[in-house]
Design an enzyme around this catalytic site. Structure first.
Site, PDB file in Angstrom:
ATOM      1  N   ASN A  26       0.852  -1.191   0.000  1.00 17.73           N
ATOM      2  CA  ASN A  26       0.000   0.000   0.000  1.00 17.73           C
ATOM      3  C   ASN A  26       0.884   1.236   0.000  1.00 17.73           C
ATOM      4  O   ASN A  26       1.346   1.670   1.053  1.00 17.73           O
ATOM      5  CB  ASN A  26      -0.922  -0.034   1.228  1.00 17.73           C
ATOM      6  CG  ASN A  26      -1.806   1.199   1.314  1.00 17.73           C
ATOM      7  OD1 ASN A  26      -1.876   1.985   0.369  1.00 17.73           O
ATOM      8  ND2 ASN A  26      -2.479   1.367   2.441  1.00 17.73           N
ATOM      9  N   LYS A  44       0.055   4.214  -0.504  1.00 16.73           N
ATOM     10  CA  LYS A  44      -0.633   5.439  -0.061  1.00 16.73           C
ATOM     11  C   LYS A  44      -0.323   6.568  -1.052  1.00 16.73           C
ATOM     12  O   LYS A  44      -0.151   6.292  -2.241  1.00 16.73           O
ATOM     13  CB  LYS A  44      -0.256   5.773   1.385  1.00 16.73           C
ATOM     14  CG  LYS A  44      -0.434   4.553   2.294  1.00 16.73           C
ATOM     15  CD  LYS A  44      -0.435   4.847   3.759  1.00 16.73           C
ATOM     16  CE  LYS A  44      -0.636   3.540   4.527  1.00 16.73           C
ATOM     17  NZ  LYS A  44      -0.781   3.757   5.970  1.00 16.73           N
ATOM     18  N   HIS A 101     -10.071   1.254   3.775  1.00 13.59           N
ATOM     19  CA  HIS A 101      -8.875   1.471   4.594  1.00 13.59           C
ATOM     20  C   HIS A 101      -9.229   2.441   5.725  1.00 13.59           C
ATOM     21  O   HIS A 101     -10.036   3.362   5.540  1.00 13.59           O
ATOM     22  CB  HIS A 101      -7.742   2.035   3.731  1.00 13.59           C
ATOM     23  CG  HIS A 101      -6.435   2.062   4.452  1.00 13.59           C
ATOM     24  ND1 HIS A 101      -6.123   3.055   5.358  1.00 13.59           N
ATOM     25  CD2 HIS A 101      -5.381   1.214   4.446  1.00 13.59           C
ATOM     26  CE1 HIS A 101      -4.918   2.811   5.864  1.00 13.59           C
ATOM     27  NE2 HIS A 101      -4.445   1.699   5.330  1.00 13.59           N
ATOM     28  N   GLU A 105      -7.789   4.932   6.869  1.00 12.45           N
ATOM     29  CA  GLU A 105      -7.584   6.351   6.544  1.00 12.45           C
ATOM     30  C   GLU A 105      -8.759   6.902   5.740  1.00 12.45           C
ATOM     31  O   GLU A 105      -9.111   8.077   5.859  1.00 12.45           O
ATOM     32  CB  GLU A 105      -6.247   6.529   5.802  1.00 12.45           C
ATOM     33  CG  GLU A 105      -5.067   6.346   6.760  1.00 12.45           C
ATOM     34  CD  GLU A 105      -3.791   5.818   6.132  1.00 12.45           C
ATOM     35  OE1 GLU A 105      -3.632   5.863   4.898  1.00 12.45           O
ATOM     36  OE2 GLU A 105      -2.931   5.327   6.900  1.00 12.45           O
ATOM     37  N   GLU A 148      -6.491  -4.787   9.967  1.00 12.68           N
ATOM     38  CA  GLU A 148      -5.504  -3.741  10.243  1.00 12.68           C
ATOM     39  C   GLU A 148      -5.916  -2.962  11.487  1.00 12.68           C
ATOM     40  O   GLU A 148      -6.711  -2.011  11.394  1.00 12.68           O
ATOM     41  CB  GLU A 148      -5.428  -2.759   9.063  1.00 12.68           C
ATOM     42  CG  GLU A 148      -4.930  -3.371   7.776  1.00 12.68           C
ATOM     43  CD  GLU A 148      -4.211  -2.332   6.913  1.00 12.68           C
ATOM     44  OE1 GLU A 148      -3.066  -2.596   6.535  1.00 12.68           O
ATOM     45  OE2 GLU A 148      -4.769  -1.264   6.649  1.00 12.68           O
ATOM     46  N   GLY A 203       1.373   2.482  10.800  1.00 17.99           N
ATOM     47  CA  GLY A 203       2.333   3.587  10.746  1.00 17.99           C
ATOM     48  C   GLY A 203       2.970   3.937  12.076  1.00 17.99           C
ATOM     49  O   GLY A 203       3.625   4.969  12.208  1.00 17.99           O
ATOM     50  N   SER A 261       2.363  -1.892  10.507  1.00 17.07           N
ATOM     51  CA  SER A 261       3.788  -1.948  10.862  1.00 17.07           C
ATOM     52  C   SER A 261       4.451  -3.288  10.522  1.00 17.07           C
ATOM     53  O   SER A 261       5.344  -3.746  11.240  1.00 17.07           O
ATOM     54  CB  SER A 261       3.991  -1.584  12.336  1.00 17.07           C
ATOM     55  OG  SER A 261       3.590  -0.245  12.566  1.00 17.07           O
TER      56      SER A 261
HETATM   57  P1  PGA Z   1       2.012   0.527   7.762  1.00 12.98           P
HETATM   58  O1  PGA Z   1       0.601   0.761   7.002  1.00 12.98           O
HETATM   59  O2  PGA Z   1       2.600  -0.734   7.203  1.00 12.98           O
HETATM   60  O3  PGA Z   1       2.812   1.754   7.413  1.00 12.98           O
HETATM   61  O4  PGA Z   1       1.712   0.419   9.204  1.00 12.98           O
HETATM   62  C1  PGA Z   1      -0.255  -0.303   6.718  1.00 12.98           C
HETATM   63  C2  PGA Z   1      -1.496   0.204   6.008  1.00 12.98           C
HETATM   64  O5  PGA Z   1      -1.947   1.325   6.286  1.00 12.98           O
HETATM   65  O6  PGA Z   1      -2.049  -0.510   5.167  1.00 12.98           O
END
Ligand code: PGA
Length: 250
Positions: A11, A13, A96, A98, A168, A174, A213
Site C-alpha cells: 500500500n 498510499k 482502509h 484512513e 488492520e 504507521g 507496521s
Molecule cells: P504501515 O501501514 O505498514 O505503514 O503500518 C499499513 C497500512 O496502512 O495498510
C-alpha cells in the site's frame, strides 16, 4: 482445504509519481526473489499504467487504493472498478482506516464499493480493524466482526470466494507497533469464523491479511499463523530492498 498462497500487498498510499514508480518497478523487476507469495502493488491511480508497462514481464499484480461504488457518470474525482481493470489492476483496497476516518467512509459505503468491485471482476481487499480505545477495553473482536459483517453486507455467497480481507488494527498502522503474531492470529481466526457463518465452504478460500507496521523482521512469523494469508504493508512497501526481503521471507 490447504492454506491459500499468501498475498503480499503493498500500500503505497499517496507516494510516488509515475516516473518514480517506473524507476522503482524496474529496480524491483531486476531483484525479484523466489517467493511463495503473490505480490501486488496498490498504487496511486495515476501510476497504474506506468507500472503495468514496467512490470509487463513479471507476475506482479496491481491494484487501486480505493474504488467508486458507482459504475460511471457524474461522480467527480471518483474512479470506477472498470477503469482500474482497464489499466491492468486486479485488486482494489476498500475501507482502509484512513478512508474511514478522514473521508467519512461508513461500512455501508465500503459494502457498496466491495460489491461494485466484485461485480466488475476486481478483487476487493476489504479493511477492518479496531482503534486503540477499543483494544484497551478488550472489545477488538466484537468491534472488528461488526465492522466486517457490515462491510460485507452487499457481498453475496456467489462472489465470496474472490474476497480478500485485511485485518488492520488502527493503532498498529504507521506506528512501528505491530500486533504480535498471536494477536494477529486471534483476530484472523475470529474473522474466519465469521466468514464461515456468512459464506460456509467458501470461507476457507478467502485470504485474510494482517496489516500494521509489517516489515522484513516480523512478516514471516505473522504470516506463518494458521489463519493469516499474507500482509498489507504501508511504510515498508516504499523501499525495493525491504519489499525484496519481505517477499523472500514468504
Ligand atoms: P504501515 O501501514 O505498514 O505503514 O503500518 C499499513 C497500512 O496502512 O495498510
Amino acid at each position: 482445504m490447504s492454506k491459500p498462497a499468501p498475498l503480499l500487498a503493498l500500500n503505497w498510499k499517496m507516494n510516488k509519481t509515475p516516473a518514480e514508480a517506473t524507476t522503482w518497478a524496474t529496480e524491483l523487476a531486476s531483484h525479484l526473489p523466489r517467493t511463495g507469495a503473490e505480490l501486488a502493488i496498490m498504487a496511486p491511480a495515476v501510476d497504474l499504467s506506468a507500472l503495468a508497462w514496467a512490470l509487463r514481464d513479471t507476475a506482479v499484480a496491481l491494484g487501486g487504493q480505493d474504488v467508486s461504488q458507482h459504475e460511471s457518470g457524474a461522480h467527480t474525482g471518483e474512479i470506477s472498478a472498470g477503469m482500474l481493470l482497464n489499466v491492468g489492476a486486479r485488486y482494489a483496497v476498500v475501507g482502509h482506516s484512513e478512508r474511514r476516518e478522514y473521508h467519512a467512509e461508513t461500512s455501508g459505503v465500503v459494502a457498496a464499493k466491495a460489491r461494485a468491485a466484485l461485480t466488475a471482476g476486481l478483487v476487493p481487499i476489504v479493511c477492518v480493524g479496531e482503534g486503540l480505545e477499543v483494544r484497551e477495553r478488550g472489545g477488538q473482536i466484537e468491534y472488528t466482526l461488526d465492522q466486517l459483517r457490515e462491510s460485507l453486507s452487499q457481498v453475496s455467497i456467489d462472489n465470496a470466494g474472490a474476497l480478500v480481507i485485511a485485518y488492520e488494527p488502527v493503532w498498529a498502522i504507521g506506528t512501528g507497533l505491530a500486533a504480535t503474531a498471536a494477536d494477529a492470529e486471534e483476530l484472523a481466526a475470529a474473522i474466519r469464523g465469521a466468514l464461515d457463518g456468512l459464506y460456509r465452504e467458501y470461507a476457507s478460500g478467502v485470504r485474510i491479511l494482517y496489516g500494521g507496521s509489517v516489515k522484513p523482521g516480523n512478516i514471516a512469523e505473522i504470516c506463518a499463523q494458521p489463519n493469516v494469508n499474507g500482509a498489507l504493508v504501508g511504510g515498508a512497501s516504499l523501499d525495493v530492498a525491504s519489499v525484496v526481503a519481505m517477499a523472500a521471507a514468504l
